[in-house]
Design an enzyme around this catalytic site. Structure first.
Site, PDB file in Angstrom:
ATOM      1  N   TYR A 149      92.811 -25.653-101.058  1.00  0.00           N
ATOM      2  CA  TYR A 149      93.339 -25.376-102.297  1.00  0.00           C
ATOM      3  C   TYR A 149      93.736 -24.280-103.575  1.00  0.00           C
ATOM      4  CZ  TYR A 149      95.831 -27.402-107.030  1.00  0.00           C
ATOM      5  OH  TYR A 149      96.795 -27.100-107.685  1.00  0.00           O
TER       6      TYR A 149
ATOM      7  N   SER B 151      98.737 -22.475-110.177  1.00  0.00           N
ATOM      8  CA  SER B 151      97.350 -22.417-110.230  1.00  0.00           C
ATOM      9  C   SER B 151      96.648 -21.997-110.675  1.00  0.00           C
ATOM     10  CB  SER B 151      96.527 -23.570-109.719  1.00  0.00           C
ATOM     11  OG  SER B 151      95.397 -24.085-110.025  1.00  0.00           O
TER      12      SER B 151
END
Length: 269
Positions: free
Chosen positions: A157, A144
């Site tokens: 995350y 990501s």
């Protein structure tokens, strides 16, 4: 060397295949002739997808309903894959949370690490030796843009995706010249279709439509990049901006700005 050509005895593995990028990756791989092993918790959705792909693409599709945040479930899958001919591994499964870590469910935060980090690492270790031995294979890591910087209110995350980003590019250096392709996908906002006003989440409402990428297009771009053995694919304006900000902007400046945005996402959950 190119990626392995579709082979009835080989399988491309896609984790998190029940929705989003994972489902799109499965569809694109099947359209390109690859037989599949689909992995996700929601076996019923996988069964439906498998039936569709078998009929439409005339490929073999196996379903493994597994929770990869459960170490035992991951171990069983790894044991199986280590003994199978795996041509491509798409490490796509992942979850995210928003808000201050101190206010989040500790069990879910731990599960996030087990899924986003441990399962990615374990599955890679399960299939990599056979790929190196055959001098052929491809591993797509879904990291990501969030893994390029510290993000308050998205801490777990962002940290797990930092692992995926770094592991991917480090692994790529190790297998260079051995016939194994490793590509990192670092996407920003991705969705299958524009939601209705009633269905829109807080993320849908806060991120303008022009910054979203379709999961189908992201899947196609990612597999094309893997075929070319490209190091990293960063689809979308927002993900590119986050990558640049994470690489060149002082963290003391960028972290509070990004953290404020993610705090609003947490308030909307």
């Amino acid at each position: 060397m190119a990626l392995p050509a579709p082979n009835p005895s080989a399988r491309a593995v896609v984790t998190g295949a029940s929705s989003g990028i994972g489902m799109a990756l499965a569809c694109v791989l099947a359209d390109r002739g690859h037989s599949l092993i689909l992995v996700a918790r929601r076996g019923q959705i996988l069964d439906s997808l498998a039936a569709e792909l078998r009929q439409r693409c005339r490929v073999q599709v196996e379903v493994r309903a597994a929770d990869l945040s459960d170490p035992e479930g991951t171990r069983r899958l790894c044991d199986e894959l280590a003994g199978r001919e795996i041509s491509i591994l798409c490490n796509n499964a992942g979850i995210a949370t928003f808000g201050p870590v101190a206010e989040l469910d500790p069990d879910y935060e731990r599960a996030q690490v087990l899924l986003n980090v441990n399962a990615v690492h374990d599955l890679t270790l399960a299939v990599l030796p056979q790929m190196v031995e055959r001098r052929a294979g491809g591993i797509l890591m879904v990291g990501s843009a969030a893994g390029n910087m510290p993000i308050p209110n998205n801490a777990t995350y962002a940290a797990t995706k930092a692992f995926v980003n770094t592991f991917s590019e480090s692994l790529r250096g190790e297998v260079s010249g051995q016939g194994v392709h490793v590509t990192l996908l670092a996407p920003g906002p991705v969705r299958t279709q524009t939601p209705s006003a009633e269905e829109a989440s807080i993320v849908d409402k806060m991120v303008p439509d022009f910054l979203w990428h379709s999961s189908q297009r992201v899947a196609e771009m990612s597999l094309d990049a893997l075929s070319r053995n490209k190091m990293r694919v960063v689809p979308g304006t927002l993900s590119k901006a986050m990558s640049i900000a994470g690489g060149y902007t002082p963290r003391a400046i960028v972290a509070p700005i990004v953290g404020t945005f993610y705090a609003k996402l947490g308030e909307g959950e």
